[in-house]
Motif scaffolding. Structure first.
Motif, PDB file in Angstrom:
ATOM      1  N   MET A  84      29.337 -19.570  29.738  1.00 11.78           N
ATOM      2  CA  MET A  84      28.407 -18.620  29.128  1.00 11.78           C
ATOM      3  C   MET A  84      26.999 -19.197  29.115  1.00 11.78           C
ATOM      4  SD  MET A  84      29.825 -16.693  25.778  1.00 11.78           S
ATOM      5  CE  MET A  84      28.648 -17.220  24.546  1.00 11.78           C
ATOM      6  N   GLU A  85      26.079 -18.450  29.646  1.00 11.88           N
ATOM      7  CA  GLU A  85      24.704 -18.974  29.707  1.00 11.88           C
ATOM      8  C   GLU A  85      23.998 -18.809  28.369  1.00 11.88           C
ATOM      9  OE1 GLU A  85      22.227 -17.789  32.943  1.00 11.88           O
ATOM     10  OE2 GLU A  85      23.933 -17.869  34.303  1.00 11.88           O
ATOM     11  N   LYS A  86      23.090 -19.775  28.120  1.00 12.91           N
ATOM     12  CA  LYS A  86      22.375 -19.730  26.846  1.00 12.91           C
ATOM     13  C   LYS A  86      20.923 -19.347  27.113  1.00 12.91           C
ATOM     14  CE  LYS A  86      22.933 -23.568  24.582  1.00 12.91           C
ATOM     15  NZ  LYS A  86      23.037 -24.685  23.666  1.00 12.91           N
ATOM     16  N   ASN A  87      20.632 -18.073  27.007  1.00 13.18           N
ATOM     17  CA  ASN A  87      19.256 -17.612  27.210  1.00 13.18           C
ATOM     18  C   ASN A  87      18.674 -17.046  25.917  1.00 13.18           C
ATOM     19  OD1 ASN A  87      19.159 -18.240  30.027  1.00 13.18           O
ATOM     20  ND2 ASN A  87      20.512 -16.508  30.377  1.00 13.18           N
ATOM     21  N   THR A  88      19.307 -15.979  25.437  1.00 10.36           N
ATOM     22  CA  THR A  88      18.772 -15.334  24.230  1.00 10.36           C
ATOM     23  C   THR A  88      19.361 -15.930  22.947  1.00 10.36           C
ATOM     24  OG1 THR A  88      20.526 -13.674  24.168  1.00 10.36           O
ATOM     25  CG2 THR A  88      18.581 -13.162  25.500  1.00 10.36           C
ATOM     26  N   HIS A  89      20.448 -16.686  23.072  1.00  4.24           N
ATOM     27  CA  HIS A  89      21.140 -17.292  21.927  1.00  4.24           C
ATOM     28  C   HIS A  89      21.741 -16.232  20.990  1.00  4.24           C
ATOM     29  CE1 HIS A  89      19.532 -21.369  22.771  1.00  4.24           C
ATOM     30  NE2 HIS A  89      18.587 -20.643  23.339  1.00  4.24           N
ATOM     31  N   MET A  90      21.957 -15.048  21.535  1.00  8.57           N
ATOM     32  CA  MET A  90      22.506 -13.988  20.683  1.00  8.57           C
ATOM     33  C   MET A  90      23.719 -13.325  21.329  1.00  8.57           C
ATOM     34  SD  MET A  90      20.651 -11.025  18.548  1.00  8.57           S
ATOM     35  CE  MET A  90      19.635 -10.385  19.827  1.00  8.57           C
ATOM     36  N   ILE A  91      24.720 -13.036  20.477  1.00  5.26           N
ATOM     37  CA  ILE A  91      25.931 -12.332  20.906  1.00  5.26           C
ATOM     38  C   ILE A  91      26.040 -11.068  20.051  1.00  5.26           C
ATOM     39  CG2 ILE A  91      28.462 -12.447  20.929  1.00  5.26           C
ATOM     40  CD1 ILE A  91      28.103 -15.570  21.162  1.00  5.26           C
ATOM     41  N   LEU A  92      26.301  -9.948  20.701  1.00  2.61           N
ATOM     42  CA  LEU A  92      26.475  -8.704  19.944  1.00  2.61           C
ATOM     43  C   LEU A  92      27.943  -8.523  19.575  1.00  2.61           C
ATOM     44  CD1 LEU A  92      25.628  -5.855  18.936  1.00  2.61           C
ATOM     45  CD2 LEU A  92      26.044  -5.044  21.266  1.00  2.61           C
ATOM     46  N   ALA A  93      28.216  -8.320  18.283  1.00  6.11           N
ATOM     47  CA  ALA A  93      29.583  -7.966  17.856  1.00  6.11           C
ATOM     48  C   ALA A  93      29.702  -6.452  17.945  1.00  6.11           C
ATOM     49  CB  ALA A  93      29.834  -8.432  16.421  1.00  6.11           C
ATOM     50  N   MET A  94      30.414  -5.992  18.957  1.00  6.36           N
ATOM     51  CA  MET A  94      30.503  -4.552  19.230  1.00  6.36           C
ATOM     52  C   MET A  94      31.684  -3.966  18.471  1.00  6.36           C
ATOM     53  SD  MET A  94      28.871  -2.285  21.090  1.00  6.36           S
ATOM     54  CE  MET A  94      28.330  -2.615  22.767  1.00  6.36           C
ATOM     55  N   ASP A  95      31.477  -3.680  17.189  1.00  6.16           N
ATOM     56  CA  ASP A  95      32.577  -3.173  16.369  1.00  6.16           C
ATOM     57  C   ASP A  95      32.522  -1.662  16.163  1.00  6.16           C
ATOM     58  OD1 ASP A  95      33.754  -5.703  16.120  1.00  6.16           O
ATOM     59  OD2 ASP A  95      32.482  -6.224  14.420  1.00  6.16           O
ATOM     60  N   VAL A  96      31.947  -0.943  17.130  1.00  2.00           N
ATOM     61  CA  VAL A  96      32.022   0.520  17.071  1.00  2.00           C
ATOM     62  C   VAL A  96      33.404   0.925  17.604  1.00  2.00           C
ATOM     63  CG1 VAL A  96      29.531   0.780  17.394  1.00  2.00           C
ATOM     64  CG2 VAL A  96      31.020   0.814  19.392  1.00  2.00           C
ATOM     65  N   THR A  97      33.780   2.176  17.392  1.00  2.00           N
ATOM     66  CA  THR A  97      35.126   2.575  17.819  1.00  2.00           C
ATOM     67  C   THR A  97      35.095   3.704  18.855  1.00  2.00           C
ATOM     68  OG1 THR A  97      35.240   3.957  15.852  1.00  2.00           O
ATOM     69  CG2 THR A  97      36.319   1.825  15.718  1.00  2.00           C
ATOM     70  N   ASP A  98      33.934   3.949  19.413  1.00  2.00           N
ATOM     71  CA  ASP A  98      33.804   5.002  20.414  1.00  2.00           C
ATOM     72  C   ASP A  98      33.348   4.394  21.741  1.00  2.00           C
ATOM     73  OD1 ASP A  98      33.453   8.051  20.951  1.00  2.00           O
ATOM     74  OD2 ASP A  98      31.623   7.114  21.709  1.00  2.00           O
ATOM     75  N   ARG A  99      34.074   4.710  22.798  1.00  2.00           N
ATOM     76  CA  ARG A  99      33.811   4.102  24.106  1.00  2.00           C
ATOM     77  C   ARG A  99      32.394   4.388  24.602  1.00  2.00           C
ATOM     78  NH1 ARG A  99      34.061   5.491  29.372  1.00  2.00           N
ATOM     79  NH2 ARG A  99      34.608   3.805  30.802  1.00  2.00           N
ATOM     80  N   GLU A 100      32.007   5.667  24.578  1.00  2.00           N
ATOM     81  CA  GLU A 100      30.683   6.034  25.111  1.00  2.00           C
ATOM     82  C   GLU A 100      29.575   5.367  24.311  1.00  2.00           C
ATOM     83  OE1 GLU A 100      30.570   7.362  27.997  1.00  2.00           O
ATOM     84  OE2 GLU A 100      32.744   7.493  27.866  1.00  2.00           O
ATOM     85  N   GLU A 101      29.746   5.326  22.999  1.00  2.00           N
ATOM     86  CA  GLU A 101      28.732   4.684  22.148  1.00  2.00           C
ATOM     87  C   GLU A 101      28.627   3.198  22.494  1.00  2.00           C
ATOM     88  OE1 GLU A 101      29.613   4.860  17.960  1.00  2.00           O
ATOM     89  OE2 GLU A 101      27.636   4.062  17.396  1.00  2.00           O
ATOM     90  N   ALA A 102      29.776   2.570  22.687  1.00  2.00           N
ATOM     91  CA  ALA A 102      29.785   1.144  23.017  1.00  2.00           C
ATOM     92  C   ALA A 102      29.051   0.893  24.337  1.00  2.00           C
ATOM     93  CB  ALA A 102      31.221   0.632  23.103  1.00  2.00           C
ATOM     94  N   LEU A 103      29.321   1.717  25.326  1.00  2.00           N
ATOM     95  CA  LEU A 103      28.686   1.523  26.641  1.00  2.00           C
ATOM     96  C   LEU A 103      27.180   1.761  26.567  1.00  2.00           C
ATOM     97  CD1 LEU A 103      31.348   3.185  28.972  1.00  2.00           C
ATOM     98  CD2 LEU A 103      31.010   0.756  28.488  1.00  2.00           C
ATOM     99  N   LYS A 104      26.777   2.756  25.793  1.00  2.00           N
ATOM    100  CA  LYS A 104      25.349   3.073  25.647  1.00  2.00           C
ATOM    101  C   LYS A 104      24.624   1.904  24.954  1.00  2.00           C
ATOM    102  CE  LYS A 104      21.715   5.994  24.991  1.00  2.00           C
ATOM    103  NZ  LYS A 104      20.717   4.990  24.702  1.00  2.00           N
ATOM    104  N   ILE A 105      25.226   1.389  23.880  1.00  3.66           N
ATOM    105  CA  ILE A 105      24.597   0.271  23.157  1.00  3.66           C
ATOM    106  C   ILE A 105      24.516  -0.950  24.073  1.00  3.66           C
ATOM    107  CG2 ILE A 105      24.829  -1.336  21.212  1.00  3.66           C
ATOM    108  CD1 ILE A 105      26.164   0.988  19.648  1.00  3.66           C
ATOM    109  N   ALA A 106      25.602  -1.205  24.807  1.00  3.53           N
ATOM    110  CA  ALA A 106      25.615  -2.373  25.711  1.00  3.53           C
ATOM    111  C   ALA A 106      24.480  -2.272  26.730  1.00  3.53           C
ATOM    112  CB  ALA A 106      26.956  -2.466  26.413  1.00  3.53           C
TER     113      ALA A 106
END
Ligand code: C5P
Length: 220
Positions: free
Chosen positions: A1-23
């Motif tokens: 895993m590369e260290k650039n932004t030093h941030m990981i998103l915890a994607m705890d939504v439960t809707d597929r489309e919402e998850a893909l849009k946020i990603a």
């Protein structure tokens, strides 16, 4: 895993489309996306491969079983396209070794939870966190999960593992932790969930935290 932004998103939504849009919206600000039971139980394991189009995926299953079952779980996780898995350390060295053995077969990473970030994490896990950190070091895990809500604990864990393991740290924002404090305490990545995915603009929320981290690192 590369260290650039030093941030990981915890994607705890439960809707597929919402998850893909946020990603898609936040991909430039995160080094990885962490998915766990909420999203995977709601949408299925294929979401791992879909999200991996945007960033490496960490499967947060907090794996905590006997070695054989751990092995079977990790195989499924890596077959599904995850780059790393989060496992519990309290189940002991043999259970951890089973996860690390499978991860190395796939060329992937294992993170071990040393202590959880919520108040209850101080009840049973904190007293054994140092021992878990030492075990993870000996077992050659890739990293530890340590609480952003208690930066002093991240500092303690960092002393034990020195620079030989990475630290990912959840609890920033919604649980009260501050990204810059946790990075200053020695975390390699902060994990942020609700403060990003529940924001009016996840992209702007991610940008703000990424800038805070860069400012902290730039000041060093
Ligand atoms: O929404 P929030 O930013 O609090 O999300 C934190 C994420 O990190 C959640 O997915 C939670 O399950 C996870 N986590 C945690 N503490 C740990 C390990 C994982 O909060 N020790």
């Amino acid at each position: 895993m590369e260290k650039n932004t030093h941030m990981i998103l915890a994607m705890d939504v439960t809707d597929r489309e919402e998850a893909l849009k946020i990603a898609e919206d936040v991909q430039e600000f995160v080094d990885a996306i962490k998915v766990g039971y909420p999203l995977i139980l709601a949408t299925g394991l294929d979401i791992i491969r879909d999200l991996a189009e945007f960033a490496p995926v960490i499967a947060d299953f907090k794996v905590a079983d006997i070695p054989n079952t751990n092995r079977l779980i990790c195989e499924q996780v890596f077959e599904a396209g995850a780059d790393a898995v989060i496992v519990q350390g309290f189940t002991g060295r043999d259970s951890l070794d089973a996860c690390i053995e499978i991860a190395s077969e796939y060329g992937k990473d294992v993170f071990v939870v040393s202590e959880m970030s919520h108040p209850g994490g101080a009840e049973f896990m904190q007293p054994i966190a140092e021992a878990i950190a030492k075990m993870a070091l000996e077992a050659r895990a890739f990293g530890l999960v340590a609480p952003a809500t208690r930066p002093e604990r991240v500092k303690e864990i960092r002393k034990i593992i020195r620079d030989r393991l990475t630290i990912i740290s959840p609890g920033v924002g919604a649980q009260g932790g501050k990204a810059s404090d946790v990075i200053a305490a020695g975390a390699d990545w902060v994990i942020v969930g609700r403060s990003i995915y529940k924001a009016e603009s996840p992209k702007e929320a991610a940008r703000e935290i990424a800038e805070e981290i860069q400012a902290e690192l730039g000041g060093k």
